[in-house]
Design a protein around this motif. Structure first.
Motif, short mmCIF file in Angstrom:
data_model
loop_
_atom_site.label_atom_id
_atom_site.label_comp_id
_atom_site.label_asym_id
_atom_site.label_seq_id
_atom_site.Cartn_x
_atom_site.Cartn_y
_atom_site.Cartn_z
N ASP A 1 0.86 -1.18 0.00
CA ASP A 1 0.00 0.00 0.00
C ASP A 1 0.90 1.24 0.00
N VAL A 2 0.85 2.04 -1.08
CA VAL A 2 1.69 3.23 -1.18
C VAL A 2 0.88 4.51 -1.09
N ARG A 3 -0.38 4.41 -0.66
CA ARG A 3 -1.19 5.63 -0.53
C ARG A 3 -0.59 6.55 0.52
N GLY A 4 -0.56 7.85 0.22
CA GLY A 4 -0.01 8.81 1.15
C GLY A 4 1.48 9.03 1.01
N MET A 5 2.16 8.17 0.22
CA MET A 5 3.61 8.33 0.03
C MET A 5 3.88 9.35 -1.08
N ARG A 6 5.05 10.00 -1.00
CA ARG A 6 5.50 10.80 -2.14
C ARG A 6 5.93 9.85 -3.27
N THR A 7 5.98 10.38 -4.48
CA THR A 7 6.24 9.53 -5.64
C THR A 7 7.56 8.79 -5.52
N ASP A 8 8.65 9.49 -5.12
CA ASP A 8 9.95 8.83 -5.04
C ASP A 8 9.95 7.74 -3.96
N GLU A 9 9.26 8.00 -2.82
CA GLU A 9 9.18 6.97 -1.78
C GLU A 9 8.41 5.74 -2.27
N ALA A 10 7.30 5.99 -2.99
CA ALA A 10 6.50 4.88 -3.49
C ALA A 10 7.30 4.03 -4.48
N LEU A 11 8.03 4.68 -5.40
CA LEU A 11 8.80 3.93 -6.40
C LEU A 11 9.92 3.12 -5.75
N GLN A 12 10.56 3.68 -4.72
CA GLN A 12 11.61 2.92 -4.02
C GLN A 12 11.04 1.69 -3.33
N SER A 13 9.86 1.85 -2.69
CA SER A 13 9.23 0.71 -2.01
C SER A 13 8.83 -0.36 -3.02
N ILE A 14 8.28 0.07 -4.16
CA ILE A 14 7.85 -0.89 -5.19
C ILE A 14 9.07 -1.63 -5.75
N GLU A 15 10.19 -0.92 -5.93
CA GLU A 15 11.39 -1.56 -6.47
C GLU A 15 11.88 -2.67 -5.55
N LYS A 16 11.85 -2.44 -4.22
CA LYS A 16 12.28 -3.47 -3.27
C LYS A 16 11.39 -4.70 -3.36
N VAL A 17 10.06 -4.48 -3.38
CA VAL A 17 9.13 -5.62 -3.45
C VAL A 17 9.29 -6.37 -4.77
N LEU A 18 9.50 -5.62 -5.87
CA LEU A 18 9.67 -6.25 -7.18
C LEU A 18 10.94 -7.11 -7.21
N ASP A 19 12.03 -6.60 -6.63
CA ASP A 19 13.28 -7.38 -6.60
C ASP A 19 13.08 -8.70 -5.86
N ARG A 20 12.41 -8.65 -4.72
CA ARG A 20 12.21 -9.87 -3.94
C ARG A 20 11.24 -10.82 -4.65
N ALA A 21 10.23 -10.25 -5.32
CA ALA A 21 9.29 -11.10 -6.05
C ALA A 21 9.99 -11.84 -7.18
N LEU A 22 10.88 -11.13 -7.91
CA LEU A 22 11.62 -11.78 -8.99
C LEU A 22 12.55 -12.85 -8.44
N MET A 23 13.18 -12.61 -7.31
CA MET A 23 14.09 -13.58 -6.71
C MET A 23 13.35 -14.83 -6.27
N MET A 24 12.09 -14.64 -5.80
CA MET A 24 11.31 -15.76 -5.28
C MET A 24 10.39 -16.37 -6.33
N SER A 25 10.49 -15.85 -7.59
CA SER A 25 9.68 -16.37 -8.70
C SER A 25 8.18 -16.22 -8.43
N VAL A 26 7.80 -15.10 -7.81
CA VAL A 26 6.38 -14.82 -7.59
C VAL A 26 5.75 -14.40 -8.91
N ASN A 27 4.52 -14.83 -9.16
CA ASN A 27 3.90 -14.58 -10.46
C ASN A 27 3.37 -13.16 -10.60
N SER A 28 2.90 -12.56 -9.48
CA SER A 28 2.29 -11.23 -9.57
C SER A 28 2.42 -10.51 -8.24
N ILE A 29 2.32 -9.17 -8.29
CA ILE A 29 2.27 -8.35 -7.07
C ILE A 29 1.09 -7.40 -7.20
N LYS A 30 0.59 -6.97 -6.05
CA LYS A 30 -0.58 -6.10 -5.99
C LYS A 30 -0.18 -4.77 -5.36
#
Length: 786
Positions: A712-741
């Motif tokens: 949930d990135v509501r209320g975050m500034r754009t740069d904060e939201a993109l940094q948080s999404i990048e971290k989750v995306l990296d871990r999802a790719l490492m763990m072979s997760v099919n999708s993120i929400k």
């Protein structure tokens, strides 16, 4: 300092002061906010900023400051100064409450001595005279009423009033009871008339009781009579009340006389309360706009990092939208920034943000920008924003602009910050452009600092060819025809006049006619600007992608070095243990051989005895021989499950089973994950694995177990939201997760667009979809990975 006089209104500084006033607890604090001025004394600016920053720290991180009452004790002290005057009970209560607050505040800071030096300076050398409070407490209680025992006479009078009231009540109750028994009374009970307790009698019975009629009903059938006996008692009560009032005045006059020598000290206490209320209001406003204290330098210099316009931030906050942060630097090399770009692209807001934040800092206010920002001190601030035409002064719009330019050119210097909106407009562009360029050249010669906005091409060209001037543009998405509200320094921007007109719906034939009326050279310049902006955007996207890949490579190299270091250390430990064991075996064997020889020599043993001793020697040596049996491969059918510890049969590498996939085993080794065949691993006991390896792997395994593909990135500034999404995306790719929400909210869709544009850069992202309309719609994005 400020020119023109309405500059504070133009930049929104007056509105900021009104918002700060809303946080004040007293009129005195509000009056102090009204007096806020832009300063140019470096030391005073730092002092006021530090005070606000320290109070903000108290509000956010420390126990609440005991501020409960703020009264205008200055006016009370001035009243007490006059001989013969006295303060009322309520006024003494206000002094009492204010002094209690003052002493509690001083005690609060004394407990934290040295922690808030700038706030402690507010009451430095201020004496604590609790004798004043003690004198007032003897007369006034904590509810603001005079104590019945404030004097002996007052106590006697108060007791006398209570007894007389009791006697009067008993007497009138008795008379009322007798009258009711004789059916002389009307319906109802005892009632008050003219401040007297009266009996309601039927009009025909009013002669049957001696007394005084105070009133009668509207119909005239009921009269309200005070019995004669009670009348005498009530008169006695009234006389006692007059005596009580005179005694109270005497006591208050005496207390005021005792207070009079402390009037200067009371005024000092008043000043402390007023300043605390003032600083508290500034700190609360800073928290409201996420204000920070920048680095302040005594130089004409500005470096704003992630700055936001406070008024725009508050408006967007109500609408649950985010403000695109501003990053800009004005220094010796880049003295004046010439901002161009599309209409409604944010040029004016950008310039007003610089001006307003500069005014706020020089007024001692924290600003909504990163604390790494650097803000200097300017002696003058010249502003030309909006239309200042005047019928009374016979000034047209352009004449008003020119009169300001005249003042700028004559009075500006290297310590002046200039802000000019729509530079050169208001007259024929053929002449307005050259005049604006000449004024800009004159200002540049004076080494002024500032920011101007313009659409004139000659000013863009002049800025690109002149030292001290720097072009900047507001970015524009020329595909979707939407402004991005981001300032990019280094190149001019197109006005996108035709593109915006086309989007609005201006007829194509009118657009074609307009395009034919502009010169070929101007067409080429504008087209070149658009192409440059598009190419710059592509380069920026590529750079971001390369930086991400470089970070991934760096992380992998670091993990590889860690694993290599661990393996080398493990190898050394094994060699060390083996050598120690070999030395122990050799030592024991030597002792056994020596003992055997000694026995043979000492006993002069025959051949049979010697043969037996040699056989015993061979048996003991075999027991101490290290058996080097080959490591047996794990049985394929051996039961393995996630969480088991295993060792690779062809190395000494130890890891933990994460997952079983058919004949393969997914193993965690440090921060790395590897896949091996079941027949290549051997199950080992947990106790045989070194503690540091177990701790590291257990921590990593728990991290993966706790991973959630929803954020949930509501209320975050754009740069904060993109940094948080990048971290989750990296871990999802490492763990072979099919999708993120990703839950980002709806608003105006700015955050949703920025997130999706950002994710499009990743080759691993297959597609993105909105959530079902019943479950959030386009406020939620599903990202499907390849």
């Amino acid at each position: 300092m400020l020119y023109p006089d309405n500059s504070a209104d133009k930049l929104g500084f007056t509105e900021v002061k009104e918002l700060i006033k809303a946080h004040c607890l007293s009129i005195m604090g509000q009056q102090m906010v009204d007096k806020i001025q832009v300063m140019n004394n470096y030391d005073n600016i730092r002092k006021f900023l530090n005070q606000a920053n320290e109070f903000k720290n108290i509000l956010q991180n420390d126990a609440a400051l005991p501020i409960q009452h703020f009264y205008d004790i200055k006016s009370l002290a001035n009243k007490a100064r006059i001989e013969g005057a006295f303060l009322s009970e309520e006024e003494f209560y206000q002094v009492q409450a204010s002094l209690t607050t003052v002493f509690a505040v001083i005690a609060y800071f004394n407990e934290r001595e040295g922690q808030y030096p700038n706030l402690e300076a507010l009451f430095e050398h201020l004496p604590i005279e609790k004798a004043i409070l003690k004198k007032i407490d003897q007369v006034i209680d904590n509810k603001g009423k005079i104590r019945p025992n404030a004097s002996r006479d007052l106590l006697d009078i108060t007791t006398g009033i209570a007894k007389a009231e009791q006697d009067a009540r008993k007497k009138i109750d008795q008379i009322f009871k007798n009258a009711s028994a004789n059916n002389w009374t009307a319906d109802g009970s005892l009632t008050i008339r003219d401040g007297r307790l009266c009996i309601p009698l039927l009009a025909e019975n009013k002669r049957k009781l001696k007394g005084f009629v105070h009133d009668e009903s509207a119909s005239g059938q009921t009269v309200y009579l005070e019995p004669e006996e009670v009348f005498t008692l009530n008169n006695r009560i009234r006389d006692l009340e007059f005596e009580r009032r005179r005694e109270i005045v005497r006591i208050l006059t005496g207390l005021t006389d005792e207070l009079r020598p402390y009037v200067p000290l009371l005024l000092s206490y008043h000043g402390l309360l007023t300043k605390l209320d003032f600083v508290r209001a500034k700190a609360l406003f800073a928290i409201e706009v996420e204000g920070e204290m920048p680095e302040v330098v005594n130089d004409a210099h500005i470096k704003l990092v992630n700055a936001r316009h406070p008024l725009l931030y508050l408006n967007f906050k109500k609408e649950q939208k985010t403000v695109v942060p501003l990053n800009v630097q004005i220094d010796d090399g880049t003295r004046v920034v010439v901002v161009s770009g599309p209409n409604a692209g944010g040029k004016s807001v950008c310039m007003k943000t610089v001006g307003l934040l500069q005014m706020m800092v020089q007024a001692g206010l924290l600003i909504p920008a990163s604390e790494t920002s650097v803000v200097g001190v300017f002696k003058q601030l010249f502003v030309d924003i909006g239309d200042d035409q005047s019928i009374e002064s016979d000034l047209s719009t352009y004449s008003a602009h020119l009169s300001k330019m005249k003042h700028f050119v004559e009075n500006a210097n290297g310590k002046t910050l200039i802000l000019i909106d729509e530079f050169g407009t208001g007259t024929d562009p053929q002449f307005g452009g050259p005049i604006a360029e000449a004024v800009l050249e004159a200002l540049n010669h004076k080494k002024v600092r500032g920011m101007i906005t313009t659409h004139y091409s000659n000013l863009k060209i002049f800025a690109s060819n002149t030292d001290g001037l720097e072009n900047a543009s507001m970015l524009f998405n020329n595909v979707e025809m939407k402004p991005l509200y981001m300032l990019e320094v280094g190149k001019p921007g197109s006005s996108y006049a035709f593109e915006i007109a086309q989007k609005i719906g201006l007829p194509q034939n009118v657009l074609n006619l307009a395009k034919n009326k502009i010169s070929v050279g101007q067409k080429k310049v504008d087209t070149l600007l658009v192409d440059l902006e598009r190419e710059k955007k592509e380069i920026y996207d590529t750079r971001i992608k390369l930086e991400k890949q470089q970070r991934q490579v760096t992380n992998l190299l670091a993990e590889n070095e860690t694993l290599k270091s661990y393996l080398e250390e493990n190898k050394k430990a094994l060699m060390r243990d083996a050598k120690q064991q070999a030395q122990s075996i050799i030592l024991n064997a030597n002792k056994l051989v020596e003992n055997t020889i000694a026995e043979i020599k000492s006993s002069n043993a025959d051949k049979e005895t010697t043969r037996n001793l040699r056989e015993n020697l061979n048996v003991e040596l075999k027991k101490n021989t290290v058996k080097t049996e080959p490591v047996k491969a794990a049985v394929v059918d051996e039961e393995l499950k996630p969480g088991d510890w295993v060792k690779l049969t062809d190395s000494e590498t130890t890891g933990q089973v994460i997952e079983l996939i058919k004949d393969n085993v997914v193993i965690a080794i440090g921060d790395l994950r590897t896949v091996a065949k079941k027949k290549r691993v051997q199950k080992v006991s947990r106790s045989s694995v070194p503690k540091d390896i177990r701790k590291s792997l257990t921590s990593n395994t728990n991290d993966y177990a706790n991973f959630s593909p929803e954020m949930d990135v509501r209320g975050m500034r754009t740069d904060e939201a993109l940094q948080s999404i990048e971290k989750v995306l990296d871990r999802a790719l490492m763990m072979s997760v099919n999708s993120i929400k990703i839950i980002h909210g709806k608003g105006d869709g700015i955050l949703r667009k920025m997130i999706r544009d950002y994710l499009k850069k990743y080759d691993q992202v297959g597609r993105m979809e909105d959530e079902h309309p019943d479950r959030g719609g386009n406020g939620i994005t599903y990202v499907y990975l390849k």
